[in-house]
Write an enzyme that holds these catalytic residues in place. Structure first.
Site: not given
Ligand code: PBG
Length: 318
Positions: A188, A241
């Site tokens: 992330k 992400k």
């Protein structure tokens, strides 16, 4: 005599021929729908920063999920957005997510329920942590156990603390919930593409930013280290992400590991494309083209706010 060059154009000459050469598809079962849950009954409120996306109370969410299961929905990702802040609610058995899980499961017994595990929508300052890394992990493990007890099939830690998968795995095991799987947001990035989400989940950091714990955007090899560590600690699937600006990371992850790799088509990607289409600056095809790029890069599944459009057939690659 043969041409001294290759002819490719015949493969693209019409829709039926193109379909025969298609290497990648978008299907209902590829999609995971993120849902924002709020307190109350009968609530369906628009999120200004994310046109077409609503926050639902648990009863409405259950109805909407039931409706979309009929159109092929397979999985949801739940975010709790409490009216009042305070971290203890995050692991309260009466907390917003824990209460919603059985309602959704009752309305749609086939649905796969994944819950986002983080502190950021519960802390007063919008932080994903309480300062200390390991103390935060203990809290995250409590949240994960409360969701698993309520019936979540997967818990998805999105905080980027070190070792949180290990803490969660250990806590699930100790609570007799070893069958609950962990889908970690392993890679992330500290991205500017999360802006609209922070309004949706009321979790804008009040001070500073998340660059001190989320991955640095210029790095990809480091993402592979994070992914390997999370799998080692017990993650059964990993999320990259955002998706669009990290297609190379999805591709590398797909080549490096055997577990499912999931792309998160985040809020900023969603709003950017929706607005471009609404303003007449791009053809609606831009959305399907973007989503299919994530599959082509190697994602097994896509977490996307466009999921209802895919299920309604308003977005398709054809
Ligand atoms: C919070 C969290 C964020 C997102 C998912 N979980 C925001 C952040 O880290 O700031 C972003 C999702 C999106 O933008 O769609 N831990």
């Amino acid at each position: 005599m043969n041409d001294p060059f290759k002819r490719f154009r015949w493969r693209r000459v019409d829709a039926a021929t193109r379909a025969k050469f298609r290497e990648t598809t978008l299907a209902a079962q590829d999609f995971i729908w993120p849902l924002f849950l709020v307190d109350g009954h009968g609530v369906c409120e628009n999120i200004a920063a994310m046109p077409g996306v609503c926050r639902y109370s648990a009863d409405v969410a259950a109805e909407v999920v039931r409706e979309y299961v009929g159109r092929g929905l397979r999985a949801v990702l739940l975010f709790g957005v409490p009216r009042e802040k305070g971290i203890a609610q995050a692991w309260d058995p009466q907390g917003i997510v824990a209460r919603a899980i059985p309602l959704i499961a009752a309305a749609a017994p086939q649905i796969e329920i994944i819950t986002d595990v983080c502190l950021c929508s519960y802390t007063h300052d919008g932080a994903c942590h309480v300062g200390d890394n390991d103390t935060t992990c203990e809290y995250l493990a409590r949240i994960a156990v409360s969701h698993a007890r309520a019936g979540a099939h997967w818990v998805a830690p999105s905080d980027m603390m070190d070792g949180r998968v290990w803490f969660i795995r250990r806590a699930l095991q100790a609570a007799g919930l070893a069958q609950t799987r962990i889908m970690s947001y392993a890679a992330k990035y500290a991205s500017a593409y999360y802006g609209p989400f922070r309004e949706a989940a009321a979790c804008t950091p009040q001070a500073g930013d998340r660059r001190d714990h989320q991955l640095d955007p210029p790095n990809a090899r480091e993402a592979l280290e994070e992914i390997a560590a999370d799998i080692e600690e017990g993650a059964a699937a990993v999320i990259v992400k955002p998706a669009l600006t990290y297609l190379d990371v999805i591709w590398r992850a797909r080549a490096a590991v055997q577990v499912p790799v999931i792309a998160y088509n985040v809020s900023g990607e969603y709003t950017m494309l929706r607005q471009a289409v609404a303003a007449g600056m791009a053809s609606p095809r831009i959305i399907a083209e973007t989503l299919i790029s994530m599959k082509r890069a190697g994602a097994d599944r896509i977490i996307s706010y466009f999921t209802p459009d895919i299920l309604d057939g308003t977005i398709a690659w054809d």
